[in-house]
Design a protein around this motif. Sequence first.
Motif, PDB file in Angstrom:
ATOM      1  N   SER A  44       0.833  -1.206   0.000  1.00 16.07           N
ATOM      2  CA  SER A  44       0.000   0.000   0.000  1.00 16.07           C
ATOM      3  C   SER A  44       0.869   1.258   0.000  1.00 16.07           C
ATOM      4  CB  SER A  44      -0.932  -0.010   1.209  1.00 16.07           C
ATOM      5  OG  SER A  44      -1.679   1.192   1.266  1.00 16.07           O
TER       6      SER A  44
ATOM      7  N   GLN B 159       1.179   4.069  -2.969  1.00 17.57           N
ATOM      8  CA  GLN B 159       0.905   5.483  -2.687  1.00 17.57           C
ATOM      9  C   GLN B 159       2.069   6.354  -3.158  1.00 17.57           C
ATOM     10  OE1 GLN B 159      -1.849   6.872  -1.680  1.00 17.57           O
ATOM     11  NE2 GLN B 159      -2.965   4.980  -1.228  1.00 17.57           N
TER      12      GLN B 159
ATOM     13  N   LEU C 242      -6.560  -3.330   6.814  1.00 12.77           N
ATOM     14  CA  LEU C 242      -6.099  -2.636   5.609  1.00 12.77           C
ATOM     15  C   LEU C 242      -6.949  -1.411   5.330  1.00 12.77           C
ATOM     16  CD1 LEU C 242      -5.373  -5.639   3.206  1.00 12.77           C
ATOM     17  CD2 LEU C 242      -3.766  -4.392   4.647  1.00 12.77           C
TER      18      LEU C 242
ATOM     19  N   ALA D  31      -5.700   2.617   5.322  1.00 13.03           N
ATOM     20  CA  ALA D  31      -5.909   3.546   4.213  1.00 13.03           C
ATOM     21  C   ALA D  31      -6.654   4.791   4.686  1.00 13.03           C
ATOM     22  CB  ALA D  31      -6.674   2.854   3.094  1.00 13.03           C
TER      23      ALA D  31
ATOM     24  N   PRO E 243      -7.690   4.478  -2.493  1.00 16.08           N
ATOM     25  CA  PRO E 243      -7.055   3.352  -3.190  1.00 16.08           C
ATOM     26  C   PRO E 243      -6.417   3.830  -4.497  1.00 16.08           C
ATOM     27  CG  PRO E 243      -9.206   2.720  -2.377  1.00 16.08           C
ATOM     28  CD  PRO E 243      -9.090   4.193  -2.157  1.00 16.08           C
TER      29      PRO E 243
ATOM     30  N   ILE F  38      -6.512  -1.731  -1.242  1.00 18.41           N
ATOM     31  CA  ILE F  38      -5.469  -0.705  -1.404  1.00 18.41           C
ATOM     32  C   ILE F  38      -5.329  -0.200  -2.837  1.00 18.41           C
ATOM     33  CG2 ILE F  38      -4.144  -1.538   0.558  1.00 18.41           C
ATOM     34  CD1 ILE F  38      -2.363  -3.065  -1.292  1.00 18.41           C
ATOM     35  N   CYS F  39      -5.980  -0.872  -3.816  1.00 12.03           N
ATOM     36  CA  CYS F  39      -5.851  -0.396  -5.190  1.00 12.03           C
ATOM     37  C   CYS F  39      -7.131  -0.614  -5.969  1.00 12.03           C
ATOM     38  CB  CYS F  39      -4.674  -1.067  -5.891  1.00 12.03           C
ATOM     39  SG  CYS F  39      -4.886  -2.828  -6.222  1.00 12.03           S
TER      40      CYS F  39
END
Length: 486
Positions: free
Chosen positions: A334, A338, A364, A368, A375, A401-402
């Motif tokens: 993550s 970023q 998670l 974030a 994400p 995270i994405c």
Amino acid sequence: MKRAKEEEGSISMDRISSLPKEILQKILYLLTQEEAAGTSILSKSWRHVWRTRPNLVLSDADYFKDKKHEFLSVVDETLHGYLDQGVCLEEFHLCMSNHVSVPLLEKWIPRLEPMGVHDFRLYVISSREAGGIVELPVVFEAEPLTLLFGFNCDLGRNVPENIRFVRLQVLHLQNVVIEQAIFDKIASSCGLLTDMWFQECKGLTNIKLDKELHKHLKNFTFINHIAYSKDECMIEVGASSLEMVKIYGSKIRFLGHEFCNLKSLCIANAVLSSDLVEESQVFFIDAPNMEVYEYTGPVIPYVSFAPTSGKSTLRLYMRDDDAEDAQSWFLRLSRLLQGIRKSEICLKIFHLARFDLRIEEDILMRDAISGGNKPVVVENFILEISCFSSFPFVLNGLFCICRPKNVTPHRSCYKETELEELSEFFRKIKKMTDSGNREIWRDLEGLTVERFNRVQQEWQPVINVAKLPESMFKEFRVRLKWSDRD
């Protein structure tokens, strides 16, 4: 009429032949070596003119292949001719692929400086069948050397008192034995180096790319696939002039963080560190002009780049030898994403599983949210999972995270049983979007399974996923559409 044309051509040739020698040499300078040598058949007066042009390129890998003695004679006679006629040879490119030729360098190299050579490029490509590595310490005497390409060579054991080729710009060594002290001598003496390439070289323990010494260095490559030991060599990167860095299999330490000229950074199976990492615990590089970033390895580094709009390709190996560490693996990923979120990201993850994986999605999500991070958008996400029972946990962890636009299951080829697994792959994604964690999937607006039509060169939707095992197509993906809301 035919005879008149022949006479006209003869007169034109005579006019060219009558030009001053300096003009003829300029004309020949613009021709390739093969074209220049071809002028020897024009007439008797042109037979040896090509051997007086200011640039000379001789290689035993082309016309002289399997004619090593003839090649040696041509080189010997040609260099003698320049000396006897007092003709200046400005550029000399010599390629030697036969080990028999190499000892004659001791005879040829001392002649270059008196002949006026200021650009000597030497390629020594010794075949492994020649009876072992060719020794090449004589190159240290080549004052006009600007390029050295060595394959399967040994630069000797004696450290030269002085390095004469201070104009060296390109150093390309592959499967070469080079003592550390000899490399240090070259690195400290050759301030005009623009390109360094080391591949499967033996003897190097430390390579320091100094900011002051290597002001002109643009491209650096280090590849160590054979030993694949990151402990054998430490590479210290401090030259801010660098535009391309490629390092496979080594320890890497960045001296400082300002690399404004860096456009491409490719790292594989390496250990990263920085002289600032102890303070921030984040490996930071100020590279505003970065166009390509590639990283391959099992350990995710804490990397952050200054704003960039280039392309980043990450090949990551997720191993669950320690299943409890899976959580920290995703947290590190993550932070990495970023750091490069302004890039066009291609993420390739190879999940090497031995156990079922469990990931606490809430942790998670909280990470974030607490970091104030949305994400990260991932253009292409390629996923290989060896154990399909871990699939929901890995995918949910990644989607925390994405936001991938395209998800592709990685397979080198699809057999019937694998196509059945592929069909299951897509069904699992669909099931997760319908009944999975709403915090993760609430931003998803659309999902389409697609196949690639090679004839029409385009992606097309798959109407019935259940019939994938019967499909003749070889490439598939899931296309996802996410909302743009904050």
